[in-house]
Structure formats: structure tokens, C-alpha cells
Motif scaffolding. Structure first.
Motif, PDB file in Angstrom:
ATOM      1  N   PHE A  59       5.187  53.014  86.228  1.00  0.00           N
ATOM      2  CA  PHE A  59       4.971  53.665  84.936  1.00  0.00           C
ATOM      3  C   PHE A  59       4.687  55.159  85.123  1.00  0.00           C
ATOM      4  N   ILE A  60       3.877  55.486  86.103  1.00  0.00           N
ATOM      5  CA  ILE A  60       3.580  56.898  86.387  1.00  0.00           C
ATOM      6  C   ILE A  60       4.844  57.630  86.843  1.00  0.00           C
ATOM      7  N   PHE A  61       5.576  57.023  87.766  1.00  0.00           N
ATOM      8  CA  PHE A  61       6.829  57.617  88.252  1.00  0.00           C
ATOM      9  C   PHE A  61       7.811  57.819  87.097  1.00  0.00           C
ATOM     10  N   TYR A  62       7.957  56.807  86.272  1.00  0.00           N
ATOM     11  CA  TYR A  62       8.903  56.856  85.156  1.00  0.00           C
ATOM     12  C   TYR A  62       8.475  57.897  84.116  1.00  0.00           C
ATOM     13  N   SER A  63       7.191  57.965  83.837  1.00  0.00           N
ATOM     14  CA  SER A  63       6.681  58.950  82.880  1.00  0.00           C
ATOM     15  C   SER A  63       6.927  60.372  83.375  1.00  0.00           C
ATOM     16  N   LEU A  64       6.704  60.605  84.657  1.00  0.00           N
ATOM     17  CA  LEU A  64       6.970  61.928  85.225  1.00  0.00           C
ATOM     18  C   LEU A  64       8.463  62.268  85.183  1.00  0.00           C
ATOM     19  N   THR A  65       9.299  61.275  85.433  1.00  0.00           N
ATOM     20  CA  THR A  65      10.744  61.484  85.367  1.00  0.00           C
ATOM     21  C   THR A  65      11.166  61.863  83.954  1.00  0.00           C
ATOM     22  N   VAL A  66      10.667  61.120  82.972  1.00  0.00           N
ATOM     23  CA  VAL A  66      11.005  61.394  81.572  1.00  0.00           C
ATOM     24  C   VAL A  66      10.490  62.771  81.152  1.00  0.00           C
ATOM     25  N   LEU A  67       9.299  63.118  81.571  1.00  0.00           N
ATOM     26  CA  LEU A  67       8.749  64.438  81.261  1.00  0.00           C
ATOM     27  C   LEU A  67       9.601  65.538  81.889  1.00  0.00           C
ATOM     28  N   PHE A  68       9.969  65.369  83.147  1.00  0.00           N
ATOM     29  CA  PHE A  68      10.803  66.342  83.850  1.00  0.00           C
ATOM     30  C   PHE A  68      12.155  66.507  83.157  1.00  0.00           C
ATOM     31  N   VAL A  69      12.790  65.395  82.787  1.00  0.00           N
ATOM     32  CA  VAL A  69      14.104  65.454  82.144  1.00  0.00           C
ATOM     33  C   VAL A  69      14.000  66.102  80.763  1.00  0.00           C
ATOM     34  N   THR A  70      12.947  65.771  80.010  1.00  0.00           N
ATOM     35  CA  THR A  70      12.764  66.362  78.681  1.00  0.00           C
ATOM     36  C   THR A  70      12.513  67.862  78.778  1.00  0.00           C
TER      37      THR A  70
END
Length: 189
Positions: A59-70
Motif C-alpha cells: 500500500f505504501i509503495f503503491y501510494s508513492l507510485t500514484v503520487l509520483f505519477v500524478t
């Protein structure tokens, strides 16, 4: 940052609907992933498998990925807008020439392609997760036979998901950059 002021419904930098759709797909991906593999045993993400991530780490990894992409999308669109707004005179070169001769424009194009690819990829992954859920837990519904055929052809889907959404995402990125470029080209004429 001025970019925060522009992020409103109908803003010219980032279409609010696309960002909302992206976050909806992210939520659906998390939900269907949990349905199909609550213990992460069947998770297809190679990073999750490589590092043997549990749900909280994922969840942390995925949240950081989504934040980075956004953030990448917002910064890239803002830079592309500013670049073509400030460089309306330089239109003798092709788009490819401009992108590969300006590092910031190239990075912006790559980030834009990543965003579009990720949105398209997430739509496919949600379907994949749901089909896997039906197959793994032997759910009887209209999609049962389809899920069985789908899982038996999983290697083809994985090859498809690694190539086609990325290509479509970058085609959309080219289209978006051309639209921005042409907008300022017609404004300067």
C-alpha cells in the motif's frame, strides 16, 4: 506553487475528470487485488514478488507510485504548456526533434506517457484481478467460463499488458503534446 492554483475542474493544465478516473482505477485495483489475493500470494506485480511485500508495504509503495505519477502529470503538463507558450516562434522543427533536443520537454513527454499508460494499464488490471478472483475461488456466475479460458491464456495477457497499454499511452501523449503545441501555434498566427 502556481500549478496548485490551476488544478480546478476544467483547468487547462490537468483535466480533473482524468485524475478522478485515475484514482478510481487505483481504488478498484486495490479492491480487486485484495479480492483475488488477500495474502498477496498471487500478486502479479514483479516488485511485490521480488521484495516479498506484504499488504502494508504494498500500500505504501503503491501510494508513492500514484503520487509520483500524478505529480509527474501535473508538472509535465505545466511545463509543456509554458514551453509552447514561450516558444511560439520556433515551429520549423518536428515534434520529435523538439522533444529530443530539450531535456525537460523529453522528461515531460515521458511522464505524460507514463500517466496515460498507467491509466490504461489499471483498467486492464482490474479486469485481470476480477477474472482471477472468479477463477481462484470458483465463483459461479456469467463470467465463470470466460475466466477459465482467460486464466488458461494468461501468458498472452501478460505479454499484452506489458506492451499494448504502454504503446497506447505514448500515442495519447503525442496527441496531447501536439494539441498543446497546435493551440499555441494557432494563437501566434
Amino acid at each position: 506553487m502556481k500549478i496548485i492554483d490551476r488544478i480546478k475542474a476544467g483547468a487547462r493544465v490537468a483535466p480533473a475528470f482524468l485524475i478522478v478516473l485515475y484514482y478510481l482505477f487505483v481504488a478498484l485495483d486495490l479492491f480487486t487485488t485484495y479480492l483475488a489475493t488477500p495474502d498477496m500470494r498471487y500478486e502479479g506485480n514483479w516488485i511485490v514478488r521480488l521484495f516479498n511485500l506484504n499488504w502494508s508495504q504494498f500500500f505504501i509503495f503503491y501510494s508513492l507510485t500514484v503520487l509520483f505519477v500524478t505529480l509527474g502529470l501535473l508538472i509535465a503538463l505545466d511545463y509543456i504548456q509554458k514551453y509552447y507558450q514561450d516558444n511560439t516562434i520556433i515551429y520549423n522543427h518536428s515534434l520529435i526533434f523538439e522533444v529530443f533536443h530539450n531535456k525537460k520537454l523529453l522528461i515531460s513527454f515521458i511522464m505524460l506517457g507514463c500517466f496515460y499508460s498507467h491509466v490504461i494499464n489499471l483498467g486492464h488490471i482490474v479486469i485481470n484481478n476480477y477474472m482471477s478472483y472468479i477463477y481462484i475461488y470458483r465463483i459461479e456466475n456469467v463470467l465463470s467460463n470466460i475466466s477459465t479460458r482467460y486464466i488458461s491464456n494468461q501468458p498472452f495477457f501478460l505479454l499484452y499488458i506489458d506492451i499494448i497499454p504502454i504503446m497506447i499511452g505514448y500515442v495519447l501523449a503525442v496527441y496531447k503534446v501536439k494539441r498543446i503545441r497546435n493551440k499555441y501555434r494557432t494563437m501566434s498566427v
